[in-house]
Design a protein around this motif. Structure first.
Motif, mmCIF file in Angstrom:
data_model
loop_
_atom_site.group_PDB
_atom_site.id
_atom_site.type_symbol
_atom_site.label_atom_id
_atom_site.label_comp_id
_atom_site.label_asym_id
_atom_site.label_seq_id
_atom_site.Cartn_x
_atom_site.Cartn_y
_atom_site.Cartn_z
ATOM 1 N N GLU A 1 43.041 40.264 17.289
ATOM 2 C CA GLU A 1 44.439 39.822 17.406
ATOM 3 C C GLU A 1 45.251 40.799 18.251
ATOM 4 O O GLU A 1 46.019 40.404 19.131
ATOM 5 N N ILE A 2 45.070 42.083 17.979
ATOM 6 C CA ILE A 2 45.865 43.082 18.705
ATOM 7 C C ILE A 2 45.288 43.302 20.107
ATOM 8 O O ILE A 2 46.024 43.563 21.060
ATOM 9 N N ALA A 3 43.966 43.167 20.263
ATOM 10 C CA ALA A 3 43.379 43.290 21.602
ATOM 11 C C ALA A 3 43.923 42.189 22.511
ATOM 12 O O ALA A 3 44.153 42.398 23.702
ATOM 13 N N LYS B 1 46.904 40.941 22.288
ATOM 14 C CA LYS B 1 48.266 41.331 22.644
ATOM 15 C C LYS B 1 48.252 42.431 23.703
ATOM 16 O O LYS B 1 49.060 42.451 24.623
ATOM 17 N N ASN B 2 47.292 43.346 23.558
ATOM 18 C CA ASN B 2 47.134 44.425 24.534
ATOM 19 C C ASN B 2 46.804 43.845 25.915
ATOM 20 O O ASN B 2 47.294 44.302 26.938
ATOM 21 N N GLU B 3 46.003 42.804 25.922
ATOM 22 C CA GLU B 3 45.583 42.185 27.188
ATOM 23 C C GLU B 3 46.702 41.343 27.784
ATOM 24 O O GLU B 3 46.977 41.406 28.982
ATOM 25 N N ASN B 4 47.344 40.548 26.948
ATOM 26 C CA ASN B 4 48.271 39.535 27.458
ATOM 27 C C ASN B 4 49.740 39.897 27.298
ATOM 28 O O ASN B 4 50.608 39.132 27.701
ATOM 29 N N LYS B 5 49.969 41.083 26.685
ATOM 30 C CA LYS B 5 51.332 41.602 26.578
ATOM 31 C C LYS B 5 52.279 40.625 25.892
ATOM 32 O O LYS B 5 53.413 40.419 26.329
ATOM 33 N N THR B 6 51.819 39.989 24.844
ATOM 34 C CA THR B 6 52.703 39.100 24.097
ATOM 35 C C THR B 6 53.564 39.943 23.155
ATOM 36 O O THR B 6 53.091 40.933 22.596
ATOM 37 N N ALA C 1 55.798 41.063 19.767
ATOM 38 C CA ALA C 1 55.558 40.946 18.330
ATOM 39 C C ALA C 1 55.985 39.552 17.894
ATOM 40 O O ALA C 1 57.022 39.052 18.312
ATOM 41 N N ASN D 1 51.616 35.455 18.712
ATOM 42 C CA ASN D 1 50.217 35.843 18.571
ATOM 43 C C ASN D 1 49.292 34.727 19.030
ATOM 44 O O ASN D 1 49.105 33.740 18.329
ATOM 45 N N SER E 1 41.754 35.066 33.647
ATOM 46 C CA SER E 1 41.614 36.027 34.747
ATOM 47 C C SER E 1 40.446 36.982 34.483
ATOM 48 O O SER E 1 39.830 37.494 35.409
ATOM 49 N N ARG E 2 40.122 37.206 33.229
ATOM 50 C CA ARG E 2 38.931 38.011 32.910
ATOM 51 C C ARG E 2 37.668 37.203 33.217
ATOM 52 O O ARG E 2 36.706 37.735 33.778
ATOM 53 N N ALA F 1 36.568 42.966 21.753
ATOM 54 C CA ALA F 1 37.115 43.881 20.745
ATOM 55 C C ALA F 1 36.387 43.820 19.410
ATOM 56 O O ALA F 1 36.450 44.755 18.622
ATOM 57 N N MET G 1 46.069 39.756 31.127
ATOM 58 C CA MET G 1 46.036 39.849 32.594
ATOM 59 C C MET G 1 45.357 41.158 32.993
ATOM 60 O O MET G 1 45.696 42.226 32.472
ATOM 61 N N ARG H 1 35.024 49.576 22.183
ATOM 62 C CA ARG H 1 35.935 48.833 21.311
ATOM 63 C C ARG H 1 36.868 49.795 20.580
ATOM 64 O O ARG H 1 36.517 50.933 20.312
ATOM 65 N N TYR I 1 44.316 49.296 19.723
ATOM 66 C CA TYR I 1 44.745 48.324 20.726
ATOM 67 C C TYR I 1 46.270 48.224 20.801
ATOM 68 O O TYR I 1 46.809 47.595 21.709
ATOM 69 N N TRP J 1 53.849 45.512 16.597
ATOM 70 C CA TRP J 1 52.643 44.690 16.530
ATOM 71 C C TRP J 1 51.903 44.871 15.210
ATOM 72 O O TRP J 1 51.155 43.989 14.797
#
Ligand code: SF4
Ligand code: SF4
Ligand code: SF4
Lengths: 183, 681
Positions: free
Chosen positions: A24-26, A28-33, A35, A38, A119-120, A132, B1, B47, B53, B585
């Motif tokens: 879940e947090i990975a 957010k880290n990737e897609n910058k959503t 808080a 989700n 994109s990945r 993750a 991204m 990981r 993260y 988060w």
């Protein structure tokens, strides 16, 4: 209807997931959503039983059918895409999706959701959630290729699949021995 | 991204966590935009956990402290921004004034622990040592009792390589919850399972780890020693012990076996542990028939007045089943690899004639308050949040009142920072250089400065430099801290020829290409040459006896408490102690919760969602009730951290062991009892 070359989807192994929320947090880290938005969500359906869900890139996506702005599209690889520029924040998809996949951002006043880390994928990388997960509970498959032997279509806590035909399969819980305290 | 046009750095998560993960940081225009696990880290394998993260949010949290702040009066919430020059001057003036007043620096104390375990963060200790005599802490707030137990039996603490758990046939986890506290270990455990290994979890709580185990055995808190000895008894009766190992490599089998024969009965084990005879026999049959068997002793079961005994009994079980010194077997607890390093900052010597005086970190407030000639007047807190995580918080209030200057170095306005006179903003691990060694796995990694310090944040090492420089300016020769040394100088000091050799490095710079694994001692005690005085694995310890402990592992009756509910406070998935309180988060859940069994609740007229007042001799606080049939009767559970720290109910109850290796006894925080009452609105 477009001809589906592929149907990208997930296999979720409920027997392995420990609810650690790394996925879940990975995401957010990737897609910058922000808080509260989700794209992937981990929930507990019973004590020690977890479900990690994103958009299921359904075969009959309700979001796509219902969106008045035609912001949604179903790609030839099966990914259900959302074009944020078209979204006007009516929230119809948010209420139509049985899986809470479209998430409403109260600041931008738009819906957004998992687009399979496209994109990945283009770079040959797995989605962030899959990378993750230390238990390997989430896998990505092409459901048209029959990569889902041994899986089932439903598990406890997952909403009805008849409406949208979600592209997700499950490995269910295995029976385990539990010895509770004798009081 | 996926970012484009970025720079990549290697970082390490410096938390007090089993996993000490390697991180790859993506930096664009000086901003940390994303983190990933370092795929070259052989244990964490690319990981991170949920907390890891969330690092971009941690670094750029709007709650980050930006500038040095002064509060007057202390605790009033009236803060004023000051410059670093002003802050350092206030501190230096106070230090010098106290030195003049008392003729020494003993009025200065520091309280630092595990908030950042990077070797360069020992600059705090190095800075105080450089001023000669002062008041410092000894002891270990975390793992002292278990550490001694292993030291008595094996003669030294060395963990087998946790990656080798993948070669186990049976993995028994005694009171650890890696699903939430050491997530990467699960991939090594699951690798063993794929090859047919069984996983057993023995725990009072039905943790997420327990929920996935092949066999979960719920046990009454801190009665593990009896269960382990009960299993040994059955194995003895069935002649399933490893007689060769016992004959050749153990000390004290005679007294140990007759003690088990005479004093341990299965009905006693059943009564005390709450586990049925059938299950005790099932466990014995697994231990008797499955090798290699890896055993993991979690930290929780040694935070008890029976903690060292619990660990010694499990040691004995691992020994008599012949699982020591065997790949895929052994006893897992803690691996002191940091000790291979000179730790030059931590060990920066004070002059022979000006040695610091020591107080017990586990009885800090009490001990400091009892000091005279001179009393302590200035306190420096770094890498720690005692007003959330220490015990005896009422005594802490008294302590604070007696102090003239309290300085806290932190990234956030913690509860301790809130009660300080000066708060200095600290860098995150992405903003300073460091070296990090795990205390569980065998890996070593370099932490690069990936971004400039945010606002006016400074590292502990930089603060040590500017403060000692100022002190020497005002009073030449006051400190011998080598403030001209750069971060890189300090890093290179850690890489002695021996260290380079065990990590197979030509120079430390090679770590910029990826973490390295320690080559030595992967299967501890393979040579069966134990470091005890007898050279054997000791079932009977004369050293323990000399230290007024039982020579053979015994079970201590729990203390009789006037309060009926035992309080357990494990780590939450989204927290490490009180860290990450300020990361949105990770704040999607309600933290001020107390879990309780329905029956205990019913007796007290408490219902789901009620706000209750929890109290005991140490204090009182309120939380919301969550009922759960999985919580044992007579036990309540709250997470650490959050706005209402559960440690308000903790006092300094000593564990049974800790003196031998840590210089003070551990803490028995899992033996704290409380009562709960429904709060009337
Ligand atoms: S990372 Fe894996 S184990 Fe953790 S919550 Fe997500 S799916 Fe479950
Ligand atoms: S899960 Fe919801 S948002 Fe995703 S495709 Fe299906 S209906 Fe649409
Ligand atoms: S808290 Fe532990 S598991 Fe999480 S990133 Fe840090 S070291 Fe890794």
């Amino acid at each position: 209807m477009t001809i589906m070359l592929k149907q990208m989807g997930f296999i979720f192994n409920a027997d392995l997931c420990v609810g650690c929320k790394a996925c879940e947090i990975a995401c957010k880290n990737e897609n910058k959503t922000p808080a509260g938005v989700n794209w992937r969500r981990v929930s507990s359906t019973a004590e020690g039983v977890y479900l990690s869900l994103s958009c299921n890139h359904c075969d009959s996506p309700e979001c796509f059918r219902i969106c008045p702005q035609k912001a949604y599209s179903k790609r030839r690889d099966g990914i259900v895409f959302i074009n944020n520029n078209r979204c006007d924040g009516c929230m119809d998809c948010v209420s139509a999706c049985p899986y809470d996949a479209p998430q409403f951002d109260t600041i931008t006043r738009k819906a957004s959701k998992c687009i399979f880390c496209e994109s990945r994928l283009l770079k040959g990388l797995d989605p962030a959630c899959i990378v993750a997960c230390s238990t390997g509970a989430i896998q990505m498959v092409n459901l048209n290729k029959g990569q889902s032997q041994g899986t089932v279509g439903m598990i406890d806590g997952f909403p009805d699949i008849r409406l949208t035909k979600p592209s997700i399969r499950f490995f269910p819980l295995q029976p385990r021995k539990r010895y509770w305290l004798q009081d | 991204m996926l970012p484009t046009d970025y720079k990549i750095f290697r970082n390490v998560c410096p938390r007090n966590c089993y996993d000490t993960c390697g991180i790859i940081s993506y930096v664009k225009n000086g901003e940390l935009i994303k983190v990933e696990g370092d795929p070259k880290h052989g244990y964490t394998k690319g990981r991170l956990c949920a907390k890891g993260y969330a690092y971009t949010q941690y670094v750029y949290s709007p709650d980050r402290l930006r500038y040095p702040l002064r509060q007057y009066p202390r605790g009033s919430g009236t803060w004023e921004r000051i410059s670093w020059e002003q802050a350092i001057e206030i501190i230096a003036d106070k230090i010098l004034e106290l030195n003049k007043r008392y003729g020494s620096n003993l009025a200065l104390a520091h309280n630092k622990f595990s908030g950042n375990l990077g070797l360069l963060h020992y600059a705090v200790e190095g800075m105080f040592n450089s001023m000669g005599e002062h008041t410092k802490t000894i002891g270990n707030a975390c793992l002292a009792a278990g550490f001694d137990a292993i030291s008595y039996d094996f003669g030294d603490n060395i963990n087998p390589d946790p990656e080798d758990m993948a070669d186990s046939k049976l993995i028994v986890i005694w009171g650890a919850n890696p699903a939430w506290t050491a997530i990467h270990q699960l991939s090594h455990i699951n690798a063993a399972r794929e090859k047919g290994a069984k996983v057993v979890v023995i725990d009072p709580l039905y943790t997420p780890t327990a929920a996935k185990a092949d066999i979960f055995v719920q046990i009454r808190p801190s009665t593990d020693s009896l269960l382990a000895l009960g299993i040994v008894k059955i194995l003895m009766e069935q002649d399933k012990c490893d007689n060769d190992f016992i004959r050749d490599h153990t000390w004290g089998w005679e007294p140990f076996s007759s003690y088990v024969k005479e004093k341990i009965s299965i009905s006693l084990v059943r009564e005390v542990t709450g586990i049925t005879e059938e299950v005790i026999f099932e466990l014995a049959s697994l231990y008797g028939s499955t090798k290699p068997c890896a055993n993991w002793v979690g930290f929780g079961l040694q935070r008890s007045m029976n903690g060292g005994q619990n660990t010694r009994a499990i040691n004995a079980l691992v020994g008599v089943t012949g699982n020591i010194g065997r790949k895929g077997g052994g006893l897992y607890y803690f691996n002191p690899t940091p000790n291979y390093f000179p730790q030059s900052l931590l060990n920066h010597p004070s002059p022979e004639s000006r040695q610091p005086r020591e107080v017990d970190i586990n009885r800090f407030a009490d001990d400091i308050l009892s000091l005279a000639n001179p009393p302590v007047k200035m306190l420096w807190v770094a890498s720690r949040n005692p007003l959330s995580q220490d015990q005896n918080l009422a005594r802490w209030q008294e302590l604070l009142e007696s102090l003239e200057l309290v300085v806290t170095v932190d990234l956030f306005m913690t509860r301790t920072a809130e009660m300080s006179d000066l708060v200095l903003p600290a860098t995150s691990t992405f903003e300073n250089d460091d070296v990090n060694v795990g205390y569980w796995h065998y890996w070593l990694a370099i932490n690069q400065k990936a971004i400039e310090p945010l606002y006016e944040a400074k590292s502990d090492l930089e603060i040590a430099r500017i403060l000692t420089r100022k002190l020497n300016e005002l009073s030449p020769g006051f400190s011998d801290f080598p403030y001209e040394l750069t971060d890189e100088d300090w890093i290179s000091k850690e890489f002695t020829p021996k260290v380079l050799e065990i990590y197979g490095l030509a120079n430390w710079e090679e770590l910029k290409d990826g973490p390295r694994k320690c080559s030595g001692n992967k299967i501890p005690w393979e040579d069966r040459r134990f470091k005890t005085k007898t050279g054997k694995f000791e079932l009977y310890s004369r050293d323990a006896k000399e230290n007024e402990l039982p020579a053979i592992s015994t079970y201590n009756q729990p203390r009789n408490d006037i309060y009926p509910l035992r309080l357990l406070s494990p780590q939450h998935r989204n927290r490490l102690h009180s860290q990450y309180d300020f990361v949105p988060w990770l704040n999607d859940e309600h933290f001020d919760i107390l879990k309780m069994n329905q029956k205990d609740a019913r007796q007290r007229g408490i219902e789901e969602g009620d706000t209750v007042c929890i109290y005991n001799e140490a204090g009182l606080l309120s939380k919301k009730i969550k009922l759960s049939p999985y919580i044992p009767l007579g036990v309540v559970v709250a997470s650490q951290g959050g706005l209402k720290p559960i440690n308000s109910l903790m006092f300094d109850l000593p564990a049974d062991m800790g003196m031998k290796e840590s210089g003070s006894r551990g803490l028995a925080i899992n033996d704290v009892y409380v009562e709960c009452k429904k709060q009337v609105k």
